[in-house]
Design an enzyme around this catalytic site. Structure first.
Site, PDB file in Angstrom:
ATOM      1  N   LYS B  78      26.003  30.627  23.339  1.00 23.01           N
ATOM      2  CA  LYS B  78      27.012  31.700  23.263  1.00 23.01           C
ATOM      3  C   LYS B  78      27.025  32.464  24.585  1.00 23.01           C
ATOM      4  CE  LYS B  78      28.467  35.573  20.273  1.00 23.01           C
ATOM      5  NZ  LYS B  78      28.175  36.371  19.057  1.00 23.01           N
ATOM      6  N   SER B 157      31.995  37.033  15.548  1.00 22.81           N
ATOM      7  CA  SER B 157      32.296  36.814  16.937  1.00 22.81           C
ATOM      8  C   SER B 157      31.811  35.473  17.492  1.00 22.81           C
ATOM      9  CB  SER B 157      31.665  37.929  17.767  1.00 22.81           C
ATOM     10  OG  SER B 157      30.251  37.844  17.745  1.00 22.81           O
ATOM     11  N   SER B 181      28.528  38.212  12.523  1.00 20.84           N
ATOM     12  CA  SER B 181      29.051  37.312  13.551  1.00 20.84           C
ATOM     13  C   SER B 181      28.399  35.935  13.629  1.00 20.84           C
ATOM     14  CB  SER B 181      28.935  37.964  14.926  1.00 20.84           C
ATOM     15  OG  SER B 181      29.901  38.958  15.088  1.00 20.84           O
TER      16      SER B 181
END
Lengths: 98, 494
Positions: B78, B157, B181
């Site tokens: 990420k 997210s 998320s």
């Protein structure tokens, strides 16, 4: 409760974010919407409740006061938008007199 | 032989050990999948050259017999995790071009375990969002499609992480969970993900959003693969003051399937108005599966559940406004070109660099922390946070784990829920409580809705007891036999 123009501009100033004049209304409406929604917390009696800042019940670890890092000015400056001779450069802060 | 990109991490490790294929071949298969699925926009930066180099080193370790826990496993990182020498943006213009001079502890732990980095996964800007539509580098597309062929959000997210794993581009991914998320995108993409206990994975080198709520953790396709990923990622880190100095248990070994004597709580407050029937049915089915496996199902109460989201939307923006004060155009990141004074430079840099949602949250944070409002908003929210933690602690006096749906809906179309920020926030209604309480939570794919879209069930556990979460998650996974593939994967295989 709805945020007036003055409050919106104050919040933007506290946040250090420039806002355009035609955005003040939109931002005010959105912030007010969120603030109205969180008002429901007022329903809960919290008189004798201790605030909880962090779920970790550990004492923050203290280390010896000694140098563990450093001597890497190049790395610190590697992403600087502007730098010279080992310093970050910013717009002039103090005006010269005369 | 099965296509290499369809293997689980567990099976790929066996294949690598048996020399059925090399780490290089595994990396090449995934790099080619990554190139073939660029339409999903799951990556901000692809790093095939790093992946190939790491894979070659991995093959040497297999040859000499010192392979690590995840040696040769290709993963997506990420783009909130700093990577030395590789751009890290938090999906924001304000960090475009920022090249960290250090690597996050979790990323280093994965590298030390031999994992192979494919690239930096797209996300909601500064991890603020539930749809991956706030990224400055474009929306991520869910590999699952609506029946009318419309593009769906992958959740957020960690949308790029979830899309990459679901699309068989990466075997696992790093992710972070501040309000849901990890778990909500895992649910939307038909894969599994766990937010461990607060303090289990170091936050050092992870771009901060809300420090007391941010939890790094893994996303992968199976429960066991999550256990392997978390095993490598977790551990004490003196560089994070809230990192716990506790031994990391053997998570995979905890998946015994034995539910005898276990009590699973069903919180009545999670039956919210407007929840689709099929999600209620799946939840009931999940409880039934656990009962069949020998667990006792108990109705419990978490009375302050409905106040979790509003408390979160005070605490998280407050911490964000403080954390994001560092982006001022001085030391790194974007600097406005048309500012004459220092004050102008700050304000213009931040206006140009931050997206709308990030600006909105910083301003909310500045407001609730400002003189005259601090007690009414911020302290009040912290008191509610205490009550939510108390709810969990009381429930865990009688139950070992809690079962809930992960999200109140399946993946929705891009553009939906955009008109009103609060509508988007409601996506996290079932996940956010665990962030406020710091307890572990996992989403496991459990079924499809009427439109053929995946739905997840969430298992919440006691603090530091991820083992029970893995055990219960394994039983749900075994019973659900979730084997459906996203349409984009099926069309490529055909």
């Amino acid at each position: 409760m709805s945020l007036d123009e003055q409050t919106v501009r104050k919040v933007a100033r506290l946040a250090n974010i420039e806002i355009q004049d035609d955005d003040v209304d939109r931002i005010g409406t959105q912030l007010s919407g969120i603030l109205q929604w969180v008002e429901q917390l007022g329903e809960v009696d919290t008189d004798n409740v201790e605030p909880l800042a962090n779920v970790v019940n550990i004492d923050l670890h203290l280390r010896e006061d000694e140098v563990t890092d450093g001597d890497c000015a190049d790395k610190v400056l590697a992403n600087a938008p502007e730098e010279t001779q080992g310093f970050f450069v910013v717009p002039k802060v103090v005006e010269q007199e005369g | 032989m099965t296509e290499l990109t369809h293997l689980t991490i567990e099976d790929a490790l066996t294949g690598l050990k048996n020399k059925d294929f090399s780490a290089k071949e595994l990396a090449e298969a995934h790099i080619s999948a990554m190139e073939g699925a660029r339409d999903l926009n799951a990556f901000i930066v692809e790093t095939p050259e790093i992946a190939l180099k790491q894979a070659e080193e991995s093959d040497k370790r297999y040859a000499s017999g010192d392979a690590g826990l995840l040696d040769g496993i290709p993963f997506a990182n990420k783009d909130l995790f700093c990577t030395e020498g590789t751009q890290t943006t938090a999906a924001s213009k304000i960090l475009e071009g920022f090249v960290p001079q250090y690597t996050s502890t979790v990323g280093q732990n994965l590298a030390d375990a031999g994992a192979v980095m494919l690239g930096k996964a797209n996300l909601d800007q500064f991890a603020m969002g539930s749809s991956n539509t706030t990224s400055a580098f474009g929306n991520v597309i869910n590999p699952w499609k609506a029946s009318d062929g419309k593009d769906l959000v992958p959740g957020g997210s960690s949308g790029g992480s979830a899309a990459a794993v679901a699309a068989r581009i990466a075997m696992g991914a790093t992710a972070t969970d501040t309000g849901g998320s990890i778990r909500q995108p895992a649910s939307f993409c038909g894969i599994a993900g766990i937010k461990p206990t607060y303090g289990r994975c170091s936050r050092w080198g992870v771009v901060a959003f809300s420090s007391s709520l941010d939890h790094p953790g893994p996303i992968a396709r199976t429960v066991k693969d999550n256990a392997l990923m978390l095993q490598a990622m977790a551990g004490y880190d003196p560089k994070d003051s809230t990192s716990a100095n506790k031994p990391v248990p053997d998570y995979a070994a905890a998946m015994t399937g034995d539910m005898k004597g276990m009590k699973i709580g069903i919180p009545k407050e999670y039956r919210i108005d407007g929840m689709p029937d099929e999600i209620q049915k799946l939840w009931d089915q999940g409880a039934e599966w656990l009962k069949e496996a020998g667990a006792e199902i108990v109705e419990i109460s978490l009375p302050h559940t409905k106040y979790a989201l509003p408390a979160y939307y005070i605490i998280a923006p407050a911490e964000a406004s403080s954390n994001l004060a560092r982006y001022d155009g001085v030391k790194y990141g974007h600097r406005s070109k048309d500012a004459e004074t220092l004050a102008e430079m700050y304000a213009k840099t931040r206006a140009e660099g931050f997206g709308d949602e990030v600006q909105r949250r910083i301003m909310i944070g500045a407001y609730v922390l400002s003189a005259g409002y601090y007690d009414a908003y911020y302290i009040k929210a912290q008191k509610i946070r205490r009550l939510i933690l108390n709810d969990f602690e009381k429930a865990y006096e009688t139950v070992d784990a809690i079962l809930t749906p992960t999200a109140p809906s399946a993946a929705f179309a891009i553009g939906e829920n955009e008109d009103d920020p609060i509508k988007m926030y409601l996506n996290d209604v079932f996940t956010v409580t665990a962030n406020l309480a710091g307890v572990p939570g996992m989403s496991v794919p459990a079924g499809l809705d009427a439109n053929g879209l995946p739905l997840g069930l969430q298992i919440l556990g006691k603090a530091w007891d991820e083992e029970t979460v893995f055990k219960v998650g394994g039983v749900i996974e075994e019973a659900a036999q979730f084997s459906a593939l996203p349409q984009t994967v099926m069309s490529k295989a055909a």
